[in-house]
Design a protein around this motif. Structure first.
Motif: not given
Ligand code: SF4
Ligand code: SF4
Length: 107
Positions: A17-19, A83-85, A89-90, A94-96
């Motif tokens: 949950d990135f929020t 309008t995502r956090p 956006r960053k 594939g980086s995880s």
């Protein structure tokens, strides 16, 4: 040689949950955009760290995925993509280690 990354739209990168990592810039933008719907969802969840994972102070439930993750039945998508956090956006697909295409480079 490097393979071409192709997002599978499996949604696994949003099983976190990135929020919970939204910053003041995100909150200010949502207020300016009058996105009370987003603010209400985040406010209602009241996530805090509980040991090694997050939990809702309202329900005690540990969130399994982002509340804004949706799917068509065939693929996942972000229901607040426009309008995502900032943290979303960053994120580089594939980086995880969560991503099935993590380390997709051919050896
Ligand atoms: S806000 Fe969108 S991109 Fe970010 S974790 Fe949730 S569903 Fe994924
Ligand atoms: S985990 Fe990887 S393949 Fe799945 S949606 Fe996220 S970036 Fe795409």
């Amino acid at each position: 040689m490097t393979a071409t990354f192709s997002c599978l739209r499996c949604g696994r990168c949003c099983f976190v949950d990135f929020t919970a990592y939204a910053v003041s810039e995100d909150f200010n933008r949502w207020s300016t955009e009058n996105r009370q719907d987003i603010l209400n969802v985040i406010e209602k969840r009241h996530l805090v760290w509980a040991g090694d994972r997050m939990a809702s102070t309202e329900t005690g439930v540990h969130p399994y995925e982002c509340p804004f993750l949706s799917n068509t039945g065939k693929e996942c998508f972000c229901s607040i993509y426009e309008t995502r956090p900032l943290i979303c956006r960053k994120y580089q697909p594939g980086s995880s280690e969560l991503c099935p295409q993590w380390k997709f480079e051919e050896q």
